[in-house]
Design a protein around this motif. Structure first.
Motif, PDB file in Angstrom:
ATOM      1  N   ASP A 121       0.858  21.351  35.012  1.00 52.96           N
ATOM      2  CA  ASP A 121       0.381  19.982  35.200  1.00 52.96           C
ATOM      3  C   ASP A 121       0.616  19.540  36.645  1.00 52.96           C
ATOM      4  O   ASP A 121       1.554  19.999  37.292  1.00 52.96           O
ATOM      5  CB  ASP A 121       1.158  19.019  34.285  1.00 52.96           C
ATOM      6  N   ASP A 122      -0.213  18.628  37.125  1.00 53.30           N
ATOM      7  CA  ASP A 122       0.101  17.954  38.383  1.00 53.30           C
ATOM      8  C   ASP A 122       1.288  17.027  38.144  1.00 53.30           C
ATOM      9  O   ASP A 122       1.537  16.589  37.024  1.00 53.30           O
ATOM     10  CB  ASP A 122      -1.100  17.135  38.863  1.00 53.30           C
ATOM     11  N   CYS A 123       1.984  16.733  39.229  1.00 47.51           N
ATOM     12  CA  CYS A 123       3.192  15.913  39.095  1.00 47.51           C
ATOM     13  C   CYS A 123       2.857  14.435  39.257  1.00 47.51           C
ATOM     14  O   CYS A 123       2.141  14.045  40.176  1.00 47.51           O
ATOM     15  CB  CYS A 123       4.209  16.313  40.155  1.00 47.51           C
ATOM     16  N   GLU A 124       3.439  13.617  38.375  1.00 48.16           N
ATOM     17  CA  GLU A 124       3.225  12.172  38.477  1.00 48.16           C
ATOM     18  C   GLU A 124       3.736  11.633  39.805  1.00 48.16           C
ATOM     19  O   GLU A 124       3.233  10.648  40.320  1.00 48.16           O
ATOM     20  CB  GLU A 124       3.954  11.452  37.328  1.00 48.16           C
ATOM     21  N   GLU A 125       4.756  12.284  40.335  1.00 46.59           N
ATOM     22  CA  GLU A 125       5.419  11.750  41.515  1.00 46.59           C
ATOM     23  C   GLU A 125       4.783  12.201  42.821  1.00 46.59           C
ATOM     24  O   GLU A 125       5.361  11.997  43.892  1.00 46.59           O
ATOM     25  CB  GLU A 125       6.888  12.211  41.505  1.00 46.59           C
ATOM     26  N   PHE A 126       3.618  12.827  42.758  1.00 45.00           N
ATOM     27  CA  PHE A 126       2.950  13.334  43.948  1.00 45.00           C
ATOM     28  C   PHE A 126       2.966  12.295  45.073  1.00 45.00           C
ATOM     29  O   PHE A 126       2.651  11.126  44.875  1.00 45.00           O
ATOM     30  CB  PHE A 126       1.497  13.692  43.621  1.00 45.00           C
ATOM     31  N   ASN A 127       3.363  12.722  46.271  1.00 40.28           N
ATOM     32  CA  ASN A 127       3.446  11.835  47.424  1.00 40.28           C
ATOM     33  C   ASN A 127       2.964  12.597  48.658  1.00 40.28           C
ATOM     34  O   ASN A 127       3.599  13.552  49.088  1.00 40.28           O
ATOM     35  CB  ASN A 127       4.902  11.365  47.607  1.00 40.28           C
ATOM     36  N   ARG A 128       1.831  12.149  49.176  1.00 39.07           N
ATOM     37  CA  ARG A 128       1.225  12.812  50.325  1.00 39.07           C
ATOM     38  C   ARG A 128       2.197  12.872  51.509  1.00 39.07           C
ATOM     39  O   ARG A 128       2.158  13.788  52.324  1.00 39.07           O
ATOM     40  CB  ARG A 128      -0.037  12.032  50.717  1.00 39.07           C
ATOM     41  N   TYR A 181      13.571  16.840  48.067  1.00 33.43           N
ATOM     42  CA  TYR A 181      14.096  17.495  46.861  1.00 33.43           C
ATOM     43  C   TYR A 181      15.339  18.287  47.219  1.00 33.43           C
ATOM     44  O   TYR A 181      15.315  19.123  48.129  1.00 33.43           O
ATOM     45  CB  TYR A 181      13.022  18.380  46.228  1.00 33.43           C
ATOM     46  N   PHE A 182      16.417  17.990  46.491  1.00 28.23           N
ATOM     47  CA  PHE A 182      17.716  18.606  46.774  1.00 28.23           C
ATOM     48  C   PHE A 182      17.923  19.799  45.848  1.00 28.23           C
ATOM     49  O   PHE A 182      17.769  19.680  44.632  1.00 28.23           O
ATOM     50  CB  PHE A 182      18.851  17.590  46.563  1.00 28.23           C
ATOM     51  N   GLY A 183      18.292  20.937  46.443  1.00 29.71           N
ATOM     52  CA  GLY A 183      18.432  22.125  45.596  1.00 29.71           C
ATOM     53  C   GLY A 183      19.302  23.198  46.184  1.00 29.71           C
ATOM     54  O   GLY A 183      19.998  23.011  47.185  1.00 29.71           O
ATOM     55  N   GLU A 184      19.219  24.324  45.505  1.00 28.96           N
ATOM     56  CA  GLU A 184      20.068  25.487  45.797  1.00 28.96           C
ATOM     57  C   GLU A 184      19.194  26.723  45.836  1.00 28.96           C
ATOM     58  O   GLU A 184      18.420  26.964  44.904  1.00 28.96           O
ATOM     59  CB  GLU A 184      21.094  25.634  44.671  1.00 28.96           C
ATOM     60  N   THR A 185      19.303  27.495  46.917  1.00 29.62           N
ATOM     61  CA  THR A 185      18.501  28.719  47.028  1.00 29.62           C
ATOM     62  C   THR A 185      19.337  29.978  46.842  1.00 29.62           C
ATOM     63  O   THR A 185      18.824  31.077  46.999  1.00 29.62           O
ATOM     64  CB  THR A 185      17.851  28.809  48.419  1.00 29.62           C
ATOM     65  N   ALA A 239       8.629  17.914  50.129  1.00 29.73           N
ATOM     66  CA  ALA A 239       7.413  18.434  49.505  1.00 29.73           C
ATOM     67  C   ALA A 239       6.681  17.313  48.787  1.00 29.73           C
ATOM     68  O   ALA A 239       7.286  16.305  48.407  1.00 29.73           O
ATOM     69  CB  ALA A 239       7.768  19.549  48.522  1.00 29.73           C
ATOM     70  N   GLU A 240       5.399  17.505  48.571  1.00 26.59           N
ATOM     71  CA  GLU A 240       4.565  16.480  47.945  1.00 26.59           C
ATOM     72  C   GLU A 240       4.949  16.252  46.488  1.00 26.59           C
ATOM     73  O   GLU A 240       4.732  15.167  45.948  1.00 26.59           O
ATOM     74  CB  GLU A 240       3.093  16.866  48.019  1.00 26.59           C
ATOM     75  N   GLU A 241       5.487  17.298  45.871  1.00 26.76           N
ATOM     76  CA  GLU A 241       5.897  17.179  44.470  1.00 26.76           C
ATOM     77  C   GLU A 241       6.898  18.286  44.190  1.00 26.76           C
ATOM     78  O   GLU A 241       7.029  19.239  44.972  1.00 26.76           O
ATOM     79  CB  GLU A 241       4.679  17.308  43.530  1.00 26.76           C
ATOM     80  N   ASN A 242       7.582  18.161  43.050  1.00 27.78           N
ATOM     81  CA  ASN A 242       8.579  19.163  42.696  1.00 27.78           C
ATOM     82  C   ASN A 242       7.940  20.264  41.852  1.00 27.78           C
ATOM     83  O   ASN A 242       8.134  20.340  40.644  1.00 27.78           O
ATOM     84  CB  ASN A 242       9.737  18.494  41.956  1.00 27.78           C
ATOM     85  N   SER A 243       7.138  21.112  42.517  1.00 28.97           N
ATOM     86  CA  SER A 243       6.540  22.268  41.851  1.00 28.97           C
ATOM     87  C   SER A 243       6.746  23.480  42.741  1.00 28.97           C
ATOM     88  O   SER A 243       7.031  23.349  43.932  1.00 28.97           O
ATOM     89  CB  SER A 243       5.039  22.044  41.625  1.00 28.97           C
ATOM     90  N   GLU A 246       5.442  26.148  49.864  1.00 28.50           N
ATOM     91  CA  GLU A 246       4.696  25.922  51.111  1.00 28.50           C
ATOM     92  C   GLU A 246       5.520  25.101  52.099  1.00 28.50           C
ATOM     93  O   GLU A 246       5.425  25.308  53.309  1.00 28.50           O
ATOM     94  CB  GLU A 246       3.338  25.266  50.825  1.00 28.50           C
ATOM     95  N   ALA A 247       6.341  24.180  51.598  1.00 27.99           N
ATOM     96  CA  ALA A 247       7.207  23.408  52.496  1.00 27.99           C
ATOM     97  C   ALA A 247       8.266  24.320  53.125  1.00 27.99           C
ATOM     98  O   ALA A 247       8.581  24.183  54.311  1.00 27.99           O
ATOM     99  CB  ALA A 247       7.879  22.273  51.730  1.00 27.99           C
TER     100      ALA A 247
END
Lengths: 694, 328
Positions: free
Chosen positions: A49-56, A61-65, A471-475, A481-482
């Motif tokens: 699904d596309d994300c509701e929170e999409f922001n151009r 987004y905070f995370g762990e790699t 990123a534009e969304e959390n996907s 790409e970011a």
């Protein structure tokens, strides 16, 4: 160069247009309607699904790699029993039991994140994943079972496939294969030594890693949590840490990970990824992230190819010599390795005092204060130096040198932080609970272990940091790409929000405009981008060249209930450049806040004293800019001082350094003046580069 | 072992990933020496193995295990040994590059090899029994057997009906969060200091009055907030990340259309006007189908493993040399 190397927002729009067709195709496939925008600025390579929170204009987004679970051998030998699913559940906010476990299997400690993560990547060491033969395990349901090779193998043995549950049949089968019954030369003539040529393999651990990433990836419009399939390539030749995390864009990944067993130099890893992922699998994409260059003995960013560090003599066989770095090799590196871990559990790698830097902030969480020899109980190893290229800032400068020579910058690296936890606890970064939890199972589960003077796992270790992705969304596609365009930053564990843009022609009141981000984005490039003379206005004949300006915005970590964030002290901009003589230079500028704000911390109680800034924003112009010189600029945001974890632990233990005789021998590092009492938590943005030749 | 304490400590350090000498610790563990092709031999959990495991656990937890706990431990040791034995019976220890690599590294580390030929290193490792004793090799084998056991045959893949029923059973797990779209006016704590609350209250009064500015200009009543004055379809998590918990709570509770506040954030005070609220709801089945499939397969895998371990206990003659264990 590819579009990702091109500069400015113009090219980003161009890239967006180029991918619009594919993105639209993907949109047709998705279950819900597309965002307000007319298309996605990134390519959708998977069904979701596309994300509701999409922001151009992108969200942080905070995370762990970089997190290990019990699938890593060095985690399991220290009592860790987690699987990737446990690590992902933990990242989403669920409690996790840690060793030591009692005889009934109940955990001795429980970890829980105060604030969940937005994304996490489990990266277990692939070298001990193990493999199984597809040909002999029909229950794996892999297509290879019916392949010609497998048929040939089974035909060569001249026996039916054994019943999977029948141990005797399987044993007979393998007895045949290994020549217990049939003439071994017969097998060898058909299938090679050990049947190698007839064999198709799969790794069950690798498959489980993928399945568990899927269990926790939110493909719904909530986009509440993202996982990636990844692993760690663990090259440690002669104790030089050359490790890389390998991160795949989506669920389409090679059947087997390429580990250090198959690829002993990083160029072989990249070549395998190009072949097995980029060339062979439609939709597969991948990047690698090096870590702990601080303990690479200076080899991580050596401007050479096929580097194997000098072995301590005598050792055999001598490694083949490395090769000079070519433009082709530099381009391969630049394409596959866009990021580096600037900080983590095993120390900070930004820069070190006295190693081509005299920046007083370079002393942060250094392993270098103690001799690495202490970690190696084998006398034949000589003293191990910290080469200049053990540090990221020097590597960024070396990148300019190589770009001048080759036309390609091999070290154009964006910056992130990680934990490298071996407990399966991604994002467990707080100074105030590191003392109870550590990152190494039972090996750092007690105060005595945590306070040993050893550099790794002892008093010099730290809770590690976080990766933040704009990123534009959390996907997966948007985050990947970011990461590829390096619009990311690293933190030492706290969660300040930091934006950094560079451009020509920013107005000096940009921070006062209601649409700061819109302006900064439209008229320049975000962190990770590249500026060229084409981005500047054409100077009048004989007139001065336009100088670039950098807009830095930092909001303090808003904190969590009962745990307020620490106010900011200042924003700095670090500039590195190649001067007219071809020598590299660096300079650090304070651009916002106040280094002398007087804020401090009461070491006895760890209570903060003094005030700082909730929000800092500044537009800084590089007055010394020379349009002919290569340069990079990154922002470093410093918080007010707080207690280091070891200070909290020593306070808890009530160690009294004024009475040395009372200090238990295992806690003597509490009174060692070389162990800092306070730290300044920080964030490092990816650099923005200036390239004179466009 | 007689190792100096520092070496012991070093064993726990992660730096030397490939120099683990754990093999040495286990080299003389009799239970590790269960042979290839001897799968009909009884699985013996020796008394000293149990005592050794207990000593290690008691050293870590600082207390004696209760008899009930010892039974749990013995169960675990039996399971591990059965997985190991079955892995070897199926030949999972042969031709594995990870195992070969590990064995070669061990031999290199022990410094007993005369040359670096991989085949010679492997031969030497087998002569030394490292394939039986090395804890990492044992772990690789157990994990392979465990995961192989959990893999379902193709005909047992979850059906559409099973997935839908699993969705019904676990739907709350996938609840979509409530969201708000809002605009706000910001009053900076850092610059206004003492007048902060009063300034915000005055601006609120103006926004509620007849001469309120048009919505797009409302931000002018406050201070610059460079991240922007409008937040679109944000969840609680997202608001907490950007403004803090108090702000998130207030924004989600605010009545749409009206200016509310002042609301505190980490940065100062805000007046908030919610433009749109989307309530929390359950997702469509299709949106979470692949997650459901992965989780249902994982759930079934666990059950398959338990069943397989029960069967292995029947197939092998399990003997436990410990008074706390009562067979059957």
């Amino acid at each position: 160069m590819s579009e990702r190397e091109a500069t400015g927002t113009r090219s980003r729009r161009h890239a967006a247009r180029a991918t619009l067709a594919l993105a639209s195709l993907a949109l047709v496939l998705t279950a819900q309607s597309c965002p307000e925008e007319t298309g996605l600025p990134f390519e959708r390579t998977e069904l979701r699904d596309d994300c509701e929170e999409f922001n151009r204009l992108r969200n942080p987004y905070f995370g762990e790699t970089h997190a290990h679970t019990g699938y890593s051998f060095d985690a399991i030998v220290n009592g860790t029993r987690t699987e990737p699913r446990d690590a992902y559940a933990f990242a989403r906010g669920e409690p996790l039991g840690l060793p030591p476990f009692d005889a009934a299997g109940n955990p001795g400690r429980v970890a829980e994140l105060r604030r969940p993560l937005d994304f996490a990547i489990v990266t277990d060491h692939a070298e001990t994943f193990g493999e199984v033969d597809i040909c002999t395990n029909p229950e794996l349901q892999l297509p290879g079972f019916d392949s010609d090779e497998c048929e040939r193998m089974r035909g060569a043995i001249g026996t039916a496939v054994p019943n999977a549950g029948d141990a005797t049949g399987a044993t007979a089968f393998f007895g045949l294969l290994y020549g217990f019954i049939l003439d071994p030369q017969h097998i060898e003539s058909i299938c090679g030594v050990d049947g190698e040529d007839c064999r198709q393999r799969a790794s069950l651990v690798w498959r489980a890693t993928q399945a568990q990433a899927e269990e926790f990836y939110d493909r719904s419009a909530a986009c509440s949590f993202t996982t990636f399939v990844g692993y760690e390539w663990t090259a440690t030749p002669y104790v030089a840490n050359l490790h890389r995390n390998v991160i795949f864009r989506n669920a389409r990944v090679p059947d087997l990970p390429t580990s250090y067993v198959e690829a002993t130099v990083v160029e072989d890893l990249w070549q395998a990824l190009e072949q097995d992922c980029l060339a062979e699998i439609e939709g597969c994409d991948v990047l690698t992230i090096p870590h702990n260059s601080n303990v690479s003995l200076g080899w991580m960013f050596a401007p050479e190819s096929r580097v194997l560090p000098d072995p301590p003599a005598p050792i055999f066989p001598p490694p083949p010599p490395s090769l000079p770095l070519t433009a082709e090799a530099a381009a391969q590196r630049a394409a596959l390795e866009p990021l580096v871990e600037i900080t983590q559990h095993k120390g900070d790698s930004e820069c070190a005092p006295g190693i081509l830097s005299n920046d007083e902030q370079c002393g942060y969480e250094k392993l270098s204060r103690l001799d690495l020899r202490n970690t190696i109980p084998v006398s034949r190893f000589p003293s191990l130096p910290f080469g200049p290229l053990a540090f990221v800032r020097n590597a960024l400068k070396e990148g300019l040198v190589q770009e001048e020579r080759l036309g390609v910058n091999p070290f154009q690296l964006g910056l992130i932080g990680s934990t490298d936890t071996h407990n399966g606890t991604p994002g467990a970064v707080r100074e105030d609970d590191y003392t109870g939890l550590g990152h190494l199972g039972t090996a750092d589960a007690t105060p005595a272990f945590q306070l040993t003077p050893l550099p790794i796992g002892g008093v010099e270790a730290n809770p590690g940091g976080l990766a933040v992705v704009w990123a534009e969304e959390n996907s997966r596609d948007a985050l990947f790409e970011a990461m590829r365009r390096r619009e990311v930053y690293g933190t030492s564990g706290t969660r300040p929000i930091v934006r950094f843009f560079g451009g020509f022609g920013y107005s000096s009141d940009l921070c006062q405009l209601p649409d700061f981000v819109e302006h900064a984005d439209r008229d320049g490039v975000p962190m990770g981008g590249v500026l060229t003379p084409a981005d500047a206005a054409v100077p009048e004949p004989g007139g001065p060249a336009e100088k670039p300006r950098f807009a830095a915005l930092a909001l303090m970590d808003p904190g969590a209930p009962g745990a307020p964030g620490t106010p900011l002290q200042r924003i700095q901009i670090v500039k590195g450049w190649l001067d007219a003589n071809g020598d590299t230079q660096e300079q650090v500028f304070d651009v916002a806040g106040n280094p002398l704000n007087g804020a401090n911390v009461d070491l006895a109680t760890c209570e903060p004293q003094g005030s700082g800034f909730e929000l800092l924003c500044s537009v800084w112009e590089d007055a010394a800019f020379d349009p002919d010189q290569r340069a990079f600029y990154y922002a470093r945001v410093l918080e007010n001082p707080t207690c280091r974890w070891s200070t909290r632990l020593c306070n808890e233990l009530q160690v009294d350094c004024s009475d040395p005789a009372s200090v238990p021998s295992e806690y003597t590092t509490c009174c060692d003046g070389s162990v800092p009492k306070t730290i300044q938590e920080r964030a490092w943005t990816s650099p923005i580069w200036y390239r004179p030749d466009g | 072992m007689g190792s100096p304490p520092r070496t012991h400590r070093w064993l726990r350090a992660p730096a030397l990933h490939f120099l683990l000498i754990g093999a040495v610790l286990y080299a003389f563990d009799p239970a590790a020496r269960i042979g290839w092709g001897e799968e009909r031999e009884p699985v013996v959990i020796a008394a000293d193995r149990i005592e050794g495991a207990l000593r290690e656990i008691e050293g870590q937890t600082g207390r004696a295990a209760t008899p009930g706990e010892v039974s749990f431990l013995i169960d675990r040791l039996i399971d591990e040994e059965l997985l190991l034995r079955e892995a070897r019976a199926r030949g999972l220890d042969r031709g594995d590059r990870s195992i070969r690599f590990r064995l070669a590294e061990n031999v290199r580390f022990l410094g007993v090899a005369e040359d670096d030929d991989p085949a010679a290193l492997e031969r030497l490792a087998l002569e030394l029994g490292l394939d039986r004793s090395d804890p990492v090799v044992r772990r690789i084998l157990m994990e392979k057997m465990r995961l192989l056991t959990m893999t379902a045959p193709p005909e047992e893949a979850p059906s559409e009906a099973e997935l839908r029923s699993f969705f019904e059973r676990t739907a709350e797990t996938y609840r979509q969060p409530a969201r708000v779209t809002l605009q706000h006016v910001f009053f900076a704590a850092g610059t206004r200091r003492g007048s902060l609350a009063e300034d915000a209250a005055q601006a609120l009064a103006q926004l509620e009055s007849a001469d309120a500015p048009p919505p797009a200009q409302a931000w002018r009543l406050g201070d610059p907030f460079p991240p922007g004055y409008r937040v679109r379809l944000a969840s609680r998590r997202s608001l907490e990340t950007r403004f803090g918990t108090d702000f998130a709570e207030a924004a989600l509770a605010a009545e749409p259309g009206r200016w509310t506040g002042p609301v505190r954030s980490a940065y100062g005070l805000h007046l908030v006007q919610v433009e749109e609220q989307r309530p929390s709801h359950l997702p469509a089945f299709e949106s979470v189908r692949s997650t459901l499939k992965a989780r249902l397969e994982a759930e079934r895998g666990k059950a398959r493993l338990q069943q397989a371990l029960r069967e292995l206990r029947v197939r092998y003659d399990v003997r436990v040399e410990h008074p706390a264990w009562r067979a059957g």
